[in-house]
Design a protein around this motif. Structure first.
Motif, PDB file in Angstrom:
ATOM      1  N   UNK A 145      -1.524  16.855  14.747  1.00  0.00           N
ATOM      2  CA  UNK A 145      -1.340  15.445  14.158  1.00  0.00           C
ATOM      3  C   UNK A 145      -1.627  15.432  12.701  1.00  0.00           C
ATOM      4  N   UNK A 146      -1.100  14.693  12.034  1.00  0.00           N
ATOM      5  CA  UNK A 146      -0.967  14.499  10.474  1.00  0.00           C
ATOM      6  C   UNK A 146      -1.610  13.199  10.179  1.00  0.00           C
ATOM      7  N   UNK A 147      -2.106  13.391   8.780  1.00  0.00           N
ATOM      8  CA  UNK A 147      -2.900  12.205   8.193  1.00  0.00           C
ATOM      9  C   UNK A 147      -1.615  11.447   7.619  1.00  0.00           C
ATOM     10  N   UNK A 188      -6.143  28.342 -13.063  1.00  0.00           N
ATOM     11  CA  UNK A 188      -6.798  28.349 -11.536  1.00  0.00           C
ATOM     12  C   UNK A 188      -7.679  29.624 -11.210  1.00  0.00           C
ATOM     13  N   UNK A 189      -6.825  30.869 -11.701  1.00  0.00           N
ATOM     14  CA  UNK A 189      -7.411  31.852 -11.283  1.00  0.00           C
ATOM     15  C   UNK A 189      -8.832  32.219 -12.075  1.00  0.00           C
ATOM     16  N   UNK A 245     -10.787  29.995 -13.060  1.00  0.00           N
ATOM     17  CA  UNK A 245     -11.793  28.999 -12.427  1.00  0.00           C
ATOM     18  C   UNK A 245     -12.225  29.761 -10.924  1.00  0.00           C
ATOM     19  N   UNK A 246     -11.234  30.214 -10.356  1.00  0.00           N
ATOM     20  CA  UNK A 246     -11.826  30.715  -8.901  1.00  0.00           C
ATOM     21  C   UNK A 246     -12.668  32.214  -9.356  1.00  0.00           C
ATOM     22  N   UNK A 301     -16.362  31.097  -9.313  1.00  0.00           N
ATOM     23  CA  UNK A 301     -17.051  30.585  -8.013  1.00  0.00           C
ATOM     24  C   UNK A 301     -17.321  31.783  -7.162  1.00  0.00           C
ATOM     25  N   UNK A 302     -18.156  31.351  -6.260  1.00  0.00           N
ATOM     26  CA  UNK A 302     -18.863  32.496  -5.335  1.00  0.00           C
ATOM     27  C   UNK A 302     -17.605  32.971  -4.358  1.00  0.00           C
ATOM     28  N   UNK A 303     -17.587  34.350  -4.057  1.00  0.00           N
ATOM     29  CA  UNK A 303     -16.497  34.829  -3.470  1.00  0.00           C
ATOM     30  C   UNK A 303     -16.368  34.280  -1.841  1.00  0.00           C
ATOM     31  N   UNK A 304     -17.645  33.970  -1.367  1.00  0.00           N
ATOM     32  CA  UNK A 304     -17.619  33.430  -0.044  1.00  0.00           C
ATOM     33  C   UNK A 304     -18.876  32.309   0.107  1.00  0.00           C
ATOM     34  N   UNK A 305     -18.424  31.280   0.688  1.00  0.00           N
ATOM     35  CA  UNK A 305     -19.362  30.035   0.799  1.00  0.00           C
ATOM     36  C   UNK A 305     -20.221  30.494   1.885  1.00  0.00           C
ATOM     37  N   UNK A 359     -23.066  29.026   4.202  1.00  0.00           N
ATOM     38  CA  UNK A 359     -23.937  27.922   4.846  1.00  0.00           C
ATOM     39  C   UNK A 359     -25.302  28.169   4.736  1.00  0.00           C
TER      40      UNK A 359
END
Lengths: 133, 133
Positions: free
Chosen positions: A29-31, A111-112, A114-115, A118-122, A124
């Motif tokens: 299903x698509x938005x 973008x790279x 910026x990347x 950022x942390x390599x992995x998120x 939780x």
DNA sequence: CAATAATGATCCATATAAAGATCATAATAT
DNA sequence: ATATTATGATCTTTATATGGATCATTATTG
């Protein structure tokens, strides 16, 4: 040996059907936003193609795809390879990201960068804050 | 009846292989522009996902796709459903066409107006100008 | 540092997108 | 008006993208 092929085909169908009982099909299903974005892109392609007086067959040939697929792309069908869509866009002259080649390359680098910050992995939060009450 | 399945599978493989001799595979080639556009989109998605502190699995689940597919999307793989890519973009908040819902709808209308003014079908000049010499 | 979770990569089975063919209809140029 | 060609739509076959599972590696938190 035509008979061989027929028999083999029968077994093939048998094999395919034994699992077809429960197709487990993926109904995606698509938005609304996605549907409209795709529709707009398709229509922009169609307009550009006509403005350049190219037939569907010509564009399809240049893109290395079938005319049928081009039709679906121009209708905004969401079940198309993004590669085919982008390729067609390029051929008829619809710019993606509203950027030329050079700008695109620059944006990639930005973008790279910026990347890389950022942390390599998120991660939780492993434990809830221990809601003492 | 395990034996049945094995035998049937064997015939299935036989059938598949008889045509596999000449794969006639479709090796699609992409322009540099398409490749970079897709790469940029993938990277923008990855950045947005990390900025929102979402794991790959979470985004995949919300989009109704597998984590593997999300990985390919973030790498800019051109062989993905455009619908899946767009859907993921929406979820992490990457705007397509740099437009919100309302703007998108307006652009669609504008494009359709433009389209209605163009010829329904593109006609190649049926005869070359008869190069008399 | 240790524990644990996220990511990356690869494999197989299967659902499905794409090609190709065909037909009907519509649209254009003469 | 007519001939011709582009387009739209549908069907079958085939190639392939996707899901799901698994394993190794890397990152992050405590």
């Amino acid at each position: 040996m035509v008979v061989h092929r027929i028999i083999i085909k029968a077994f093939y169908d048998l094999y395919m059907n034994q699992n077809k009982l429960m197709p487990k099909s993926i109904i995606r299903t698509y938005s609304r936003y996605s549907r409209e974005a795709s529709l707009l892109l398709g229509e922009l392609i169609r307009v550009a193609r006509k403005e350049r007086k190219l037939t569907a067959q010509e564009v399809a040939d240049r893109a290395g795809i079938s005319r049928g697929l081009l039709q679906r792309i121009e209708k905004g069908d969401l079940k198309c390879e993004i590669g085919a869509v982008f390729e067609v866009a390029v051929i008829v002259g619809v710019k993606l990201f509203d950027a030329d080649e050079t700008t695109l390359t620059r944006h990639i680098r930005q973008t790279e960068d910026k990347l890389s910050l950022l942390p390599k992995s998120v991660r939780r939060k492993s434990k809830v804050v221990h809601d003492d009450f």
